[in-house]
Enzyme design. Sequence first.
Site, mmCIF file in Angstrom:
data_model
loop_
_atom_site.group_PDB
_atom_site.id
_atom_site.type_symbol
_atom_site.label_atom_id
_atom_site.label_comp_id
_atom_site.label_asym_id
_atom_site.label_seq_id
_atom_site.Cartn_x
_atom_site.Cartn_y
_atom_site.Cartn_z
ATOM 1 N N HIS A 20 33.340 42.234 47.911
ATOM 2 C CA HIS A 20 32.702 42.473 46.612
ATOM 3 C C HIS A 20 31.274 41.930 46.603
ATOM 4 O O HIS A 20 30.374 42.532 46.027
ATOM 5 C CB HIS A 20 33.489 41.783 45.497
ATOM 6 C CG HIS A 20 34.659 42.582 45.006
ATOM 7 N ND1 HIS A 20 34.588 43.914 44.737
ATOM 8 C CD2 HIS A 20 35.937 42.222 44.723
ATOM 9 C CE1 HIS A 20 35.762 44.349 44.315
ATOM 10 N NE2 HIS A 20 36.599 43.344 44.320
ATOM 11 N N HIS A 55 38.370 39.961 50.902
ATOM 12 C CA HIS A 55 38.252 40.977 49.844
ATOM 13 C C HIS A 55 37.130 40.578 48.876
ATOM 14 O O HIS A 55 36.289 41.397 48.503
ATOM 15 C CB HIS A 55 39.602 41.095 49.126
ATOM 16 C CG HIS A 55 39.579 41.935 47.891
ATOM 17 N ND1 HIS A 55 40.030 43.245 47.867
ATOM 18 C CD2 HIS A 55 39.181 41.672 46.628
ATOM 19 C CE1 HIS A 55 39.904 43.730 46.653
ATOM 20 N NE2 HIS A 55 39.382 42.796 45.880
ATOM 21 N N GLU A 56 37.118 39.316 48.503
ATOM 22 C CA GLU A 56 36.079 38.855 47.567
ATOM 23 C C GLU A 56 34.701 38.878 48.233
ATOM 24 O O GLU A 56 33.696 39.211 47.597
ATOM 25 C CB GLU A 56 36.397 37.451 47.056
ATOM 26 C CG GLU A 56 37.730 37.329 46.309
ATOM 27 C CD GLU A 56 37.837 38.282 45.141
ATOM 28 O OE1 GLU A 56 36.796 38.668 44.588
ATOM 29 O OE2 GLU A 56 38.967 38.649 44.775
ATOM 30 N N GLU A 92 37.738 48.472 44.175
ATOM 31 C CA GLU A 92 38.843 47.699 44.756
ATOM 32 C C GLU A 92 39.266 48.269 46.102
ATOM 33 O O GLU A 92 39.482 47.519 47.055
ATOM 34 C CB GLU A 92 40.030 47.669 43.802
ATOM 35 C CG GLU A 92 39.751 46.932 42.510
ATOM 36 C CD GLU A 92 39.273 45.510 42.746
ATOM 37 O OE1 GLU A 92 39.816 44.827 43.629
ATOM 38 O OE2 GLU A 92 38.325 45.103 42.055
#
Lengths: 200, 350
Positions: free
Chosen positions: B167, B163-164, B259
């Site tokens: 980003h 997930h990071e 997100e």
Amino acid sequence: MGLIVLLIIVVVLGFWFVGVYNGLVALKNQVFNAWKQIDVQLKRRHDLIPNLVETVKGAMNFERDTLEAVVTARNKAIAVQAPAAGAAPSAQQVQQTAAAESQLTGALGRLFAVVEAYPDLKATGNVAQLQEELTSTENKIAFARQLYNDTATQYNTKQQQFPANLVAGFAKAAPAELWEISDAAERENVKVDLSMNPKK
Amino acid sequence: MSENGNLFAQQEANRRRSRRLVIGFILFFAWLGFGGDFIFYEYTKGAGPGAYHHVVPFFGIILTIIAAGMAWWAWTTGPKRVLWSTGARELTDPQTPQEQQLDNVVEEMAVASGLPKPKIWIIPDADPNALATGHDANTSSIAVTQGLLDLCSRDELQAVVAHEMGHIKNLDVRLMTQLAALVGAVTLIGDGVGRMFFYGGNPLGGLGGGRRSGGGDRDDRGGGNGVLLIVLLVFWILSWILAPIIMRLMALGVSRDREYLADAMSAQFTRNPLSLATALGKIEDADAPTKSIKGGAAQMCIADPTGRHLNSKEGKLAELFGTHPPMALRIARLKAMGYQAPPAAIPGSR
């Protein structure tokens, strides 16, 4: 007036051509790069295996075949690796590498399953550490393969779709070979003999 | 692949957002500074020959220099200060099996995303959370809390790290660092000027100094613009007071959509959306606030470190004021990706 319209059309077409051409070249280089990433990870795997074999050898006297299968599979995989220096992977190279590596994956899978069956062996810190290291390497290979297949699919789709396929010839774009599981060994379920009987 | 095409569109959209943000910021500051100059110029225009005429826009020039300097400083030192404020330590030489695992997982996700391996930081906090920061893919950092390491399985940790990485690959980290830098600059200058308004007596006396008499009434619209002048002045003062709030709301709006996208990218990298769903569930259940992560870094985390109670309700309020979408929605979307929930069961899915 007609001349101006014609000129505008030519210029627009020219921009479109350059855009598609450059897009294809960029994608081709991404595919090469993704292939190199796989190579890096495969090399790491090959380097790790002797270490692993050395560590578990003493405790696994009666699993000789399993260990030997790993060692031979590794040596075969290294032999395939050798010619793939620098240049783009040919379809044949991709297939050969995929076949040899999937043999190795299968052999390693069996070894892992065997190690699981020896709690004493698993308990020693060295083996646990090596196992994490190998799990990670296996994951990295899988992820590098995933990236390669994704990029190659994107490249193949782009060059085959109309109207980009008209430019593909100029950009020397050829479909990239996907890394597929061709060998039954990798699909096979792992069998573990828990009888602890010494084998020959 | 379609998600990759989507990815480039997203990166481009983020670059556009970054540009718009900077332009909007410049225009806003031009209004705050040069708008004040204009009002003062109109105000002193009608004065007699011996009185002060505000011709040189000191206010705007000084403010521009201060704002540019502060934004630049905040941009270059931003990621470092975010990590510093959480008390994180960099993981350079993994010692324990847990640290080794984190190091491996981050490297795996770097391979999966095709990006260079980011720096790894561990935040000494028992609450599970994670954040990414940096300027671009080459200078990025991923920080996870000790609580996340203790609570999550290898697969879940991998999903959170993915997930990071999402980003980072989207260039969200750049947008967020920029946003934090600009919000910080506006808030600080706003506070300073507000203090001058409320405690300094003469509102414009503070910065408008430098008495210089000048001629040149280039634009004489007569004396009928007194009302206009007052409206402008009120609007101008209001902008000063509202500036920090507007910037904060902008920051919230930008971060919420990111997100969902990062969740989807995590699923793309790991091909395992369900492990992110269980990880988010664990993060949600550990309902203690992440004390080490201050409000300013909230929009960079995987889960809102402060207002978690807002996210548990699927209300309009949560939609408006949360830095993150409601957790239940995120989990539902991930489960739909893993074929564990029908897409129709997700409210607000397109």
